[in-house]
Write a protein that holds these residues in place. Structure first.
Motif, mmCIF file in Angstrom:
data_model
loop_
_atom_site.group_PDB
_atom_site.id
_atom_site.type_symbol
_atom_site.label_atom_id
_atom_site.label_comp_id
_atom_site.label_asym_id
_atom_site.label_seq_id
_atom_site.Cartn_x
_atom_site.Cartn_y
_atom_site.Cartn_z
ATOM 1 N N GLY A 36 44.451 41.796 48.027
ATOM 2 C CA GLY A 36 43.273 41.665 47.183
ATOM 3 C C GLY A 36 43.639 41.254 45.772
ATOM 4 O O GLY A 36 44.780 40.891 45.475
ATOM 5 N N CYS A 54 37.340 37.586 55.462
ATOM 6 C CA CYS A 54 37.379 38.968 54.975
ATOM 7 C C CYS A 54 37.095 39.894 56.148
ATOM 8 O O CYS A 54 36.168 39.639 56.937
ATOM 9 C CB CYS A 54 36.346 39.145 53.867
ATOM 10 S SG CYS A 54 36.362 40.746 53.073
ATOM 11 N N ASP A 55 37.878 40.942 56.292
ATOM 12 C CA ASP A 55 37.712 41.889 57.404
ATOM 13 C C ASP A 55 37.777 41.179 58.756
ATOM 14 O O ASP A 55 37.080 41.556 59.704
ATOM 15 C CB ASP A 55 36.388 42.656 57.276
ATOM 16 C CG ASP A 55 36.356 43.576 56.070
ATOM 17 O OD1 ASP A 55 37.433 44.119 55.725
ATOM 18 O OD2 ASP A 55 35.284 43.747 55.478
ATOM 19 N N TYR A 73 40.652 44.261 47.422
ATOM 20 C CA TYR A 73 40.130 44.105 48.789
ATOM 21 C C TYR A 73 40.730 42.837 49.390
ATOM 22 O O TYR A 73 40.507 41.731 48.874
ATOM 23 C CB TYR A 73 38.604 44.003 48.775
ATOM 24 C CG TYR A 73 37.946 44.455 50.060
ATOM 25 C CD1 TYR A 73 37.317 45.690 50.149
ATOM 26 C CD2 TYR A 73 37.965 43.647 51.194
ATOM 27 C CE1 TYR A 73 36.706 46.103 51.322
ATOM 28 C CE2 TYR A 73 37.370 44.054 52.366
ATOM 29 C CZ TYR A 73 36.733 45.287 52.424
ATOM 30 O OH TYR A 73 36.148 45.690 53.603
ATOM 31 N N GLU A 107 30.968 47.015 48.522
ATOM 32 C CA GLU A 107 31.699 46.311 49.571
ATOM 33 C C GLU A 107 31.576 44.801 49.361
ATOM 34 O O GLU A 107 30.705 44.341 48.619
ATOM 35 C CB GLU A 107 31.114 46.681 50.948
ATOM 36 C CG GLU A 107 31.153 48.173 51.271
ATOM 37 C CD GLU A 107 32.560 48.675 51.479
ATOM 38 O OE1 GLU A 107 33.418 47.869 51.897
ATOM 39 O OE2 GLU A 107 32.822 49.860 51.230
#
Length: 268
Positions: A36, A54-55, A73, A107
């Motif tokens: 991040g 992302c994710d 992140y 988030e």
């Protein structure tokens, strides 16, 4: 076009919100950040398109789309074509986490906006402030940053129906704003909004964190403060003019909400 503003950070660190850096890239480079970035980021696209990873998910980022990425992140993004015009703003300050939390930004988030003209206008003002004044430009830019964050939140709210303001609430607020000088009852507000008392109280509490009649009182005090400072009218006259009727009740509520009497406020 490419620029990147990294202002020299001095005592701006004592501000609740200040600008760490900002910039624009005509065709954004491929960015890979497995750990991040150390600060929160807001990015928005004006031309072309790219991809955010992302994710483990890939998200298409076309024009008039913004991305909020929390600090630290993991993420990755890259251009999908020759042009991917990305603007970025990096805020910090002791108040930034609370501010973003109030905006519902904890988030990663991707938002599609109708247009980003006002966001772009404020972005340019930040950039111009930094370039025009090497000593105090970042203080001015940090002031514009607050406007930028509020505009960003406004765009999020317009895009997200869960954050949008209820039409019934706005009808009640408008009724208070236009009729504060006259007596106002809960029945009046419910009739204007077209909802029950219970539902109206819920709308006020969830959106404004106050009761309907509390908002009405504060709206009257707002007008009273302008009259106290801008006219020589007596406390009794002002009380009557803004809709309180009773001078003693006006003084009681004024002290409750402002921490001083109307006379003390006028003489401060």
């Amino acid at each position: 076009m490419f620029f990147c503003d990294y202002p020299i950070i001095r005592s701006e660190k004592q501000l609740p919100v200040y600008l760490v850096n900002m910039g624009q890239q005509h065709c954004q480079d491929h960015i890979i950040r497995p750990e991040g970035y150390p600060h929160h980021q807001i990015l928005y696209c004006t031309k072309g398109s790219g991809t955010l990873i992302c994710d483990g998910r890939k998200t298409h980022i076309p024009p008039n789309t913004a991305v909020f990425m929390p600090a630290n992140y993991p993420h990755e993004y890259y251009a999908e074509e020759d042009v991917w015009d990305i603007h970025w703003v990096v805020p910090s300050g002791y108040g930034i986490d609370d501010m973003l939390r109030q905006f519902g930004l904890a988030e990663p988030r991707v938002c599609s906006f109708g247009n980003v003209k006002m966001l772009e206008h404020i972005f340019r003002k930040m950039h111009d402030a930094i370039r025009a004044d090497s000593l105090f430009g970042n203080y001015r830019a940090s002031g514009y940053l607050y406007d930028f964050l509020i505009e960003f939140y406004r765009l999020i709210s317009a895009e997200d129906t869960s954050l949008s303001v209820s039409p019934a609430l706005m009808k009640a607020v408008d009724h208070i704003n236009y009729n504060y000088a006259s007596p106002i009852t809960m029945d009046d507000l419910c009739g204007a909004a077209g909802v029950s008392k219970q539902h109206l109280c819920l709308l006020f509490r969830n959106t404004l964190n106050m009761r309907p009649m509390e908002y009405a009182a504060k709206r009257r005090i707002q007008e009273a403060k302008a009259l106290l400072m801008g006219t020589d009218k007596s406390i009794e006259e002002i009380s009557e003019e803004v809709g309180f009727g009773s001078e003693s009740y006006f003084c009681k509520l004024f002290k409750r909400y402002e921490g001083m009497t109307p006379t003390d406020f006028r003489n401060a």
